[in-house]
Design a protein around this motif. Structure first.
Motif, short mmCIF file in Angstrom:
data_model
loop_
_atom_site.label_atom_id
_atom_site.label_comp_id
_atom_site.label_asym_id
_atom_site.label_seq_id
_atom_site.Cartn_x
_atom_site.Cartn_y
_atom_site.Cartn_z
N TYR A 58 -11.70 -6.50 -9.81
CA TYR A 58 -10.55 -6.85 -9.27
C TYR A 58 -10.67 -7.66 -8.35
O TYR A 58 -9.04 -8.45 -8.13
CB TYR A 58 -9.05 -5.64 -8.33
CG TYR A 58 -9.35 -4.67 -10.09
CD1 TYR A 58 -8.72 -4.96 -11.33
CD2 TYR A 58 -9.64 -3.20 -9.48
CE1 TYR A 58 -8.73 -4.21 -11.77
CE2 TYR A 58 -9.28 -2.33 -11.16
CZ TYR A 58 -8.43 -3.07 -12.33
OH TYR A 58 -8.54 -1.85 -13.35
N ARG A 81 -12.44 -4.04 -5.24
CA ARG A 81 -13.74 -3.06 -6.21
C ARG A 81 -13.35 -3.65 -7.93
O ARG A 81 -12.24 -3.96 -8.40
CB ARG A 81 -13.68 -1.78 -5.69
CG ARG A 81 -13.82 -1.36 -4.34
CD ARG A 81 -14.08 0.47 -3.92
NE ARG A 81 -14.59 -0.29 -2.30
CZ ARG A 81 -14.75 1.14 -1.88
NH1 ARG A 81 -13.09 1.70 -2.82
NH2 ARG A 81 -14.27 1.01 -0.42
N ASN A 82 -14.48 -2.56 -8.83
CA ASN A 82 -14.68 -3.31 -10.01
C ASN A 82 -13.93 -3.83 -10.46
O ASN A 82 -13.10 -3.91 -11.80
CB ASN A 82 -13.84 -1.91 -10.38
CG ASN A 82 -14.27 -0.10 -10.09
OD1 ASN A 82 -15.24 -0.26 -9.86
ND2 ASN A 82 -12.98 0.44 -9.06
N GLU A 133 -5.01 8.84 -10.27
CA GLU A 133 -5.97 8.52 -9.21
C GLU A 133 -5.83 8.17 -8.46
O GLU A 133 -4.32 8.52 -7.67
CB GLU A 133 -6.20 6.53 -9.85
CG GLU A 133 -6.38 6.24 -11.57
CD GLU A 133 -7.77 6.35 -11.82
OE1 GLU A 133 -8.48 6.28 -10.69
OE2 GLU A 133 -8.25 6.23 -12.68
N LYS A 134 -7.27 7.76 -6.97
CA LYS A 134 -6.73 7.92 -5.63
C LYS A 134 -6.37 6.61 -5.12
O LYS A 134 -7.09 5.86 -5.98
CB LYS A 134 -7.31 8.50 -5.29
CG LYS A 134 -7.14 8.74 -2.98
CD LYS A 134 -8.76 9.15 -3.50
CE LYS A 134 -8.35 8.83 -0.51
NZ LYS A 134 -9.40 9.69 -0.18
N THR A 135 -4.95 5.89 -4.33
CA THR A 135 -4.92 4.60 -3.95
C THR A 135 -5.44 4.93 -2.99
O THR A 135 -5.28 5.40 -2.22
CB THR A 135 -2.90 4.43 -3.46
OG1 THR A 135 -2.80 4.67 -5.03
CG2 THR A 135 -2.73 3.61 -3.45
N THR A 136 -6.82 3.72 -2.83
CA THR A 136 -7.01 3.16 -1.41
C THR A 136 -6.79 1.70 -0.99
O THR A 136 -6.58 0.98 -2.32
CB THR A 136 -8.69 3.87 -1.38
OG1 THR A 136 -9.09 2.79 -2.55
CG2 THR A 136 -8.85 5.21 -1.92
N TYR A 149 0.70 -1.06 -0.04
CA TYR A 149 0.29 -0.36 -0.08
C TYR A 149 0.94 0.96 0.11
O TYR A 149 0.58 2.04 -0.59
CB TYR A 149 -1.02 -0.06 1.18
CG TYR A 149 -1.56 1.49 1.69
CD1 TYR A 149 -2.70 1.34 0.36
CD2 TYR A 149 -1.95 2.36 2.47
CE1 TYR A 149 -4.00 2.78 0.25
CE2 TYR A 149 -2.37 3.27 2.43
CZ TYR A 149 -2.72 3.29 1.50
OH TYR A 149 -4.20 4.64 1.60
N THR A 171 -0.53 -2.39 -3.82
CA THR A 171 -1.22 -3.31 -2.51
C THR A 171 -1.64 -4.31 -3.19
O THR A 171 -1.99 -5.33 -2.01
CB THR A 171 -2.14 -1.65 -2.92
OG1 THR A 171 -1.81 -0.62 -2.56
CG2 THR A 171 -2.77 -2.19 -1.51
N GLU A 187 -9.35 -0.29 -2.86
CA GLU A 187 -9.30 -0.59 -4.37
C GLU A 187 -9.61 -1.84 -5.10
O GLU A 187 -10.45 -2.54 -5.61
CB GLU A 187 -9.27 0.52 -5.18
CG GLU A 187 -9.03 1.17 -6.48
CD GLU A 187 -10.12 1.06 -6.66
OE1 GLU A 187 -11.19 1.36 -8.28
OE2 GLU A 187 -11.44 2.24 -6.35
N HIS A 195 -2.10 2.49 -9.58
CA HIS A 195 -2.14 2.95 -8.84
C HIS A 195 -2.17 1.85 -7.72
O HIS A 195 -2.38 2.62 -6.13
CB HIS A 195 -3.31 3.62 -8.53
CG HIS A 195 -4.59 3.63 -9.44
ND1 HIS A 195 -5.25 2.97 -10.11
CD2 HIS A 195 -6.08 3.24 -7.91
CE1 HIS A 195 -6.65 2.75 -10.08
NE2 HIS A 195 -6.83 2.83 -9.51
N ILE A 196 -3.28 0.96 -8.11
CA ILE A 196 -3.62 -0.15 -6.58
C ILE A 196 -2.48 -1.19 -7.37
O ILE A 196 -2.29 -2.83 -6.48
CB ILE A 196 -4.61 -0.53 -6.31
CG1 ILE A 196 -5.30 -1.40 -8.26
CG2 ILE A 196 -5.72 0.49 -5.96
CD1 ILE A 196 -6.47 -2.06 -7.95
#
Length: 458
Positions: free
Chosen positions: A244, A241-242, A232-235, A75, A375, A238, A371-372
């Motif tokens: 993944y 979601r979507n 893109e914001k890294t959370t 992360y 993570t 994430e 962006h992920i």
């Protein structure tokens, strides 16, 4: 005038091999640190009266730390950058490696080994993300898969160093533990000159910095991508979601199903060969040496086949062959079978198992967006370290209580489940850009080959 090309369309160059060296330091150091503790523990017994529980805690501390390090480090890699985390990680490893020399109590070593595990676990997602984001798409599979081979090199060298240091005497274990500081410090110095990932910079809205790095490394005729990264914001959530979450399950499942039997069989291979009736002389140790060498040699043809035939078949077929081989070994375990026959079966198993292992680095770094990416790789690494620990812990119990045949059947069944998971879930990502591979979940697996074979493939 040179034709403008993207980073992913370039041929392999000296720079790519340099990045491979930076990234492969992660797996080399992991193999070295895990291997050296096995030799050091036997030497420590003369100075510390350690129970089996304490020895188990020391051995397991690194794997437990890797779970925490993978989840947290992956992360942070997406949040603050690849290069920065790469350097912080190596600095922590260097300090902890040196501190091991000065311990006065086994509990202190448990704590330090846990911290080392955290640092190693964090290094995995950094290495994979950097290698993927700089690789040409036609060589990305072999470069990512090749990282896995350096683990075996580090593991083998740790045993050699441990053997040579035994002559030091009662304090040999201190020097063994300290020795991991050598490759760590060398890697820290080397990584000072490495660039940040342009794709990561672009994903954070730092397009000018990204373009400047690409021009500096490759020249003015190379651009970052035809499919530019958007900010893109890294959370952390994430990655579930979507669509993944499906890939989190797929990679965690096949990787875990690969490492549970692998770690169990690999750790206790001399005992397994002995139960086949080869305990006289040194044949079980000869067989163990040959089998472990094949783990590395078997990777070389796998890397070629991954690029030639694709990711999907080179994952599915090895799972099936490994399962069948272990079923045959289980069926012949009670028979008076020749040493050569058993050795050949284990070599077949080792060769195809290594081909599977290459995908442990390929799929998690291709199926998730920039962006992920770290993570997801970090989380999956953590899950598989738990699986590795489970396999290593329960294997001798199953072997002792249920016998060799049942143990091999169980391992074969795990590989067969891995075959089914891969058969129904493994996508094909050969010759795709990272933007395309991380978008498969949005368009489904059908038609991937035609999608990848359009104008994006040269």
């Amino acid at each position: 005038m040179n034709k403008v090309r993207t980073m992913e369309e370039l041929p392999l160059s000296r720079f790519h091999f340099k990045m491979f060296a930076y990234a492969s330091g992660s797996t080399f150091i992991d193999g070295y640190i895990i291997g050296i503790i096995a030799v050091a523990l036997s030497a420590m017994q003369s100075q510390f009266d350690m129970s089996l529980t304490m020895m188990g805690l020391i051995g397991m501390a690194t794997l437990a730390g890797m779970f925490a390090g993978g989840v947290i480090g992956g992360y942070l890699t997406d949040l603050i950058g690849r290069k920065k985390m790469f350097l912080i990680d190596m600095l922590i490893m260097a300090i902890v490696s040196i501190l091991q020399f000065f311990i006065n109590d086994p509990i202190q070593l448990v704590i330090l080994r846990f911290i080392l595990g955290v640092a190693i676990g964090a290094d995995y997602p950094i290495a994979g993300a950097l290698m993927a984001e700089f690789s040409p798409k036609k060589s990305r599979g072999s470069l990512l898969g090749g990282l896995n081979g350096l683990w075996y090199v580090g593991y083998a060298i740790s045993y050699l160093v441990g053997f040579l240091l035994l002559s030091v005497g009662d304090t040999s274990w201190r020097w063994m533990l300290l020795s991991s500081a050598v490759p760590v410090i060398l890697m820290l110095i080397a990584r000072l000159n490495m660039p940040e990932s342009p794709l990561w910079l672009a994903s954070k809205g730092r397009q000018k910095e990204a373009n400047a790095i690409v021009r500096k490394i490759f020249g003015d005729h190379v651009i970052m991508s035809n499919e530019p990264e958007t900010k893109e914001k890294t959370t952390f959530l994430e990655m579930f979601r979507n669509g993944y979450g499906k890939w989190i399950f797929f990679v965690s499942a096949f990787w875990s199903l690969q490492v549970i039997p692998t770690f169990g069989i690999g750790t206790y291979i001399p005992e397994i060969l002995a139960q086949f009736g080869f305990a006289n002389g040194t044949r079980e140790y000869l067989g163990s040496a040959v089998i472990n060498i094949v783990y590395l040699v078997g990777l070389l043809p796998a890397l070629y086949l991954i690029e030639k035939f694709g990711r999907r078949p080179t994952l599915i077929v090895p799972f099936l062959v490994s399962a069948i081989t272990l079923f045959v070994l289980g069926a012949t375990s009670g028979l008076n079978t020749s040493f050569v026959f058993i050795l050949v079966l284990f070599i077949i198993y080792g060769t195809f198992n290594t081909a599977m292992g290459a995908h442990d680095w390929i799929y998690p770094n291709e199926l998730f967006p920039t962006h992920i990416r770290g993570t997801a790789m970090g989380f999956i690494t953590g899950v598989t370290r738990i699986a590795s620990a489970i396999g290593t812990f329960f294997f001798p119990f199953i072997l002792e209580n249920y016998g060799l045949a049942a143990t091999l059947y169980i391992c074969g069944a795990l590989f067969f489940i891995g075959f089914l998971v891969s058969l129904f879930m493994a996508p094909e990502t050969k010759n795709m850009s990272l933007t395309q591979t991380s978008s498969i979940n949005k368009s489904g697996n059908k038609g991937q080959d035609s999608f990848a074979s359009k104008k994006y493939i040269n």
